[in-house]
Design an enzyme around this catalytic site. Structure first.
Site, PDB file in Angstrom:
ATOM      1  N   GLY A   1      37.080   3.009 -60.400  1.00 51.47           N
ATOM      2  CA  GLY A   1      36.775   3.366 -61.791  1.00 51.47           C
ATOM      3  C   GLY A   1      35.307   3.151 -62.103  1.00 51.47           C
TER       4      GLY A   1
ATOM      5  N   GLN B   1      31.899  -0.187 -68.568  1.00 54.68           N
ATOM      6  CA  GLN B   1      31.737   1.050 -67.801  1.00 54.68           C
ATOM      7  C   GLN B   1      31.282   2.185 -68.724  1.00 54.68           C
ATOM      8  OE1 GLN B   1      35.431   1.686 -65.719  1.00 54.68           O
ATOM      9  NE2 GLN B   1      35.043   0.015 -64.293  1.00 54.68           N
TER      10      GLN B   1
ATOM     11  N   ASP C   1      39.287  -8.891 -65.811  1.00 60.29           N
ATOM     12  CA  ASP C   1      39.699  -8.768 -64.410  1.00 60.29           C
ATOM     13  C   ASP C   1      40.395 -10.031 -63.893  1.00 60.29           C
ATOM     14  OD1 ASP C   1      38.660  -6.222 -64.329  1.00 60.29           O
ATOM     15  OD2 ASP C   1      36.752  -6.829 -63.427  1.00 60.29           O
TER      16      ASP C   1
ATOM     17  N   LYS D   1      44.021  -0.305 -65.978  1.00 64.36           N
ATOM     18  CA  LYS D   1      43.292  -0.743 -64.779  1.00 64.36           C
ATOM     19  C   LYS D   1      43.881  -0.085 -63.527  1.00 64.36           C
ATOM     20  CE  LYS D   1      40.348  -3.148 -67.009  1.00 64.36           C
ATOM     21  NZ  LYS D   1      38.979  -2.689 -67.081  1.00 64.36           N
TER      22      LYS D   1
ATOM     23  N   ARG E   1      48.504  -3.287 -65.489  1.00 65.86           N
ATOM     24  CA  ARG E   1      48.644  -4.694 -65.065  1.00 65.86           C
ATOM     25  C   ARG E   1      49.642  -5.479 -65.907  1.00 65.86           C
ATOM     26  NH1 ARG E   1      42.375  -5.714 -63.122  1.00 65.86           N
ATOM     27  NH2 ARG E   1      42.692  -4.668 -61.115  1.00 65.86           N
TER      28      ARG E   1
HETATM   29  C1  S3P Z   1      33.394  -3.113 -64.756  1.00 64.06           C
HETATM   30  C2  S3P Z   1      33.856  -3.167 -66.045  1.00 64.06           C
HETATM   31  C3  S3P Z   1      35.260  -3.471 -66.392  1.00 64.06           C
HETATM   32  C4  S3P Z   1      35.992  -4.126 -65.239  1.00 64.06           C
HETATM   33  C5  S3P Z   1      35.744  -3.418 -63.932  1.00 64.06           C
HETATM   34  C6  S3P Z   1      34.265  -3.410 -63.605  1.00 64.06           C
HETATM   35  C7  S3P Z   1      31.975  -2.776 -64.521  1.00 64.06           C
HETATM   36  O1  S3P Z   1      35.922  -2.251 -66.699  1.00 64.06           O
HETATM   37  O2  S3P Z   1      37.378  -4.181 -65.494  1.00 64.06           O
HETATM   38  O3  S3P Z   1      36.439  -4.074 -62.886  1.00 64.06           O
HETATM   39  O4  S3P Z   1      31.476  -3.010 -63.409  1.00 64.06           O
HETATM   40  O5  S3P Z   1      31.334  -2.297 -65.468  1.00 64.06           O
HETATM   41  P1  S3P Z   1      35.919  -1.632 -68.195  1.00 64.06           P
HETATM   42  O6  S3P Z   1      34.549  -1.296 -68.549  1.00 64.06           O
HETATM   43  O7  S3P Z   1      36.785  -0.399 -68.089  1.00 64.06           O
HETATM   44  O8  S3P Z   1      36.533  -2.684 -69.057  1.00 64.06           O
END
Ligand code: S3P
Length: 425
Positions: free
Chosen positions: A93, A167, A312, A339, A343
């Site tokens: 993701g 993200q 996480d 996720k 989860r």
């Molecule tokens: C991440 C942000 C989180 C996290 C993912 C890594 C990142 O996701 O759960 O494992 O590196 O920016 P979300 O932005 O969807 O919450």
């Protein structure tokens, strides 16, 4: 592959864990668009980060890997080239959401694809702001595959994040690097801030919200990245050491960025004996060694504002909570359903097998009661953090519990089993 776990009575020793996943992805991306040679030391080389590396190789960037260190020869502002193939994001993701921001600003078309799990995860959260920036981006049913075409008129925006997602924030900020005018992301929830730190972006705090500014002025230069070890990966070993008797482990050089250390704060509030030493800041990111000793835990209330920080780690915190005094409850965590697996569902279905009492909410769950069935086969749901959380639980229960499809741990920590075996007394 099904893997069975024997009882672990006690753990001792020192672990050097792999590099932080979020920072590794970003280091590869920023080095690839910078002009010249960058070095990334202690880069995580798991399936997820390899998806990022392979995508940039397809985009014409030369990247060499030697042990955990990589060299990237970036081609600068307009240096990416049209890939011959679709870009395969695997299970990642982070690769998908972040790279989309960079690709929205290119003058060639790309198509992003992913595995089954990633193809069902929400992508509208980045399509909406990127379209506001006039990006030419489309995904059927707002899922992968995602097609990104050149935009005639990419423009900067001010965007208030409707959800707590680093993200989404990073996607917009990365697209903003290609524009003269400032793009501003407004964040009301504190999410991990690696993108801001690594690019040195202007951040203005305004009461409970934060404004983060991006523009061509912050376009990255080639540099050296020294990546700390991953606090999310370390959390599995922390909980194992806390819950087993006469245990003491040292975890070296762990990322202690305060947008990620909520898991330590909660465990300490639960009574965990966790100390830090040798704390220093390199590349704007705090890191240090953690010493963890066996502790008796008592469950505490988890505040809503901490949920994005521990998102996480909620699976492994749940395992800590099961063995702590009182019941374990998490609320305000609906994001868990988006996720690598849903989860909330994965955790509840697995814990039901142990005979625990489960109350499932739309945005969390309440776990109480005693473990009644001890020889259980858990499902990983193809989700690395579920697999590792239930590996720790199985090692504590110690009645031959097993986990189906355990190989998915390769997404974030291919050497999990070796690390575990190295500290067993
Ligand atoms: C991440 C942000 C989180 C996290 C993912 C890594 C990142 O996701 O759960 O494992 O590196 O920016 P979300 O932005 O969807 O919450």
């Amino acid at each position: 592959m099904i893997r069975q776990f024997n009882k672990i009575e006690s753990v001792k020793g020192t672990l050097i864990l792999p590099g932080d996943k979020s920072i590794s992805h970003r280091a590869v991306m920023l080095s690839s668009i910078a002009d010249g040679e960058s070095k990334i030391y202690n880069c995580l080389l798991s399936e997820d980060v390899l998806a990022t590396i392979n995508a940039f190789r397809e985009l014409g960037i030369k990247i060499d890997i030697e042990d955990n260190n990589i060299t990237v020869w970036g081609n600068g502002f307009s240096g990416l080239t049209e890939p011959a193939n679709n870009l395969f994001m695997g299970n990642s993701g982070t690769t998908t959401r972040l790279i989309a921001g960079i690709l929205a600003a290119q003058n060639f078309q790309t198509v992003l694809t992913g595995d089954k799990s990633l193809s069902s995860r929400p992508i509208k959260r980045i399509i909406t702001p990127l379209r506001q920036m006039h990006a030419n981006i489309s995904g059927e049913n707002n899922c992968l595959p995602l097609t990104i075409k050149p935009s005639e008129s990419l423009r900067s925006i001010q965007y208030k994040l409707p959800l707590a997602s680093a993200q989404v924030k990073s996607c917009i900020l990365l697209a903003g690097l290609y524009l003269d005018e400032e793009t501003v992301v407004v964040e009301n929830f504190i999410t991990r801030d690696h993108t801001e730190r690594m690019l040195g972006l202007k951040v203005v705090e305004d009461g409970d919200s934060k404004k983060i500014y991006s523009s061509i002025n912050y376009f990255p230069s080639a540099t050296e990245y020294f990546i700390p070890s991953d606090i999310s990966t370390s959390a599995f070993f922390m909980v194992l050491a806390l819950l087993t008797k006469n245990s003491e482990i040292t975890l070296k050089n762990i990322s202690l960025n305060e947008t990620r250390t909520g898991v330590i704060d909660i465990l300490v509030a639960m009574g965990a004996n966790i100390e830090s030493e040798n704390v220093e800041t390199i590349n704007g990111e705090q890191r240090g060694d953690l010493i963890i000793k066996s502790s008796d835990l008592i469950n505490v209330e988890i505040p809503e504002e901490l949920v994005p920080n521990i998102i996480d780690e909620i699976p492994i915190l749940t395992i800590a909570g099961i063995f702590g005094e009182g019941h374990f409850e998490i609320k305000n965590a609906k994001e868990l359903r988006t996720k690598e697996s849903d989860r909330i569902n994965s955790i509840c279905r697995n814990l039901e097998k142990l005979g625990l009492d489960i109350e499932e909410y739309d945005d969390g769950y309440l776990i109480s009661g005693e473990i009644k069935n001890k020889n259980v086969s858990f499902n990983s749901f193809g989700d690395h953090r579920i697999a590792m959380s239930f590996a720790i639980l199985s090692s504590i229960v110690g009645c031959g519990c097993s986990i189906e499809n355990f190989d998915c741990v390769n997404v974030s920590n291919p050497n999990f089993i070796d690390q575990l075996n190295s500290i067993v007394v």
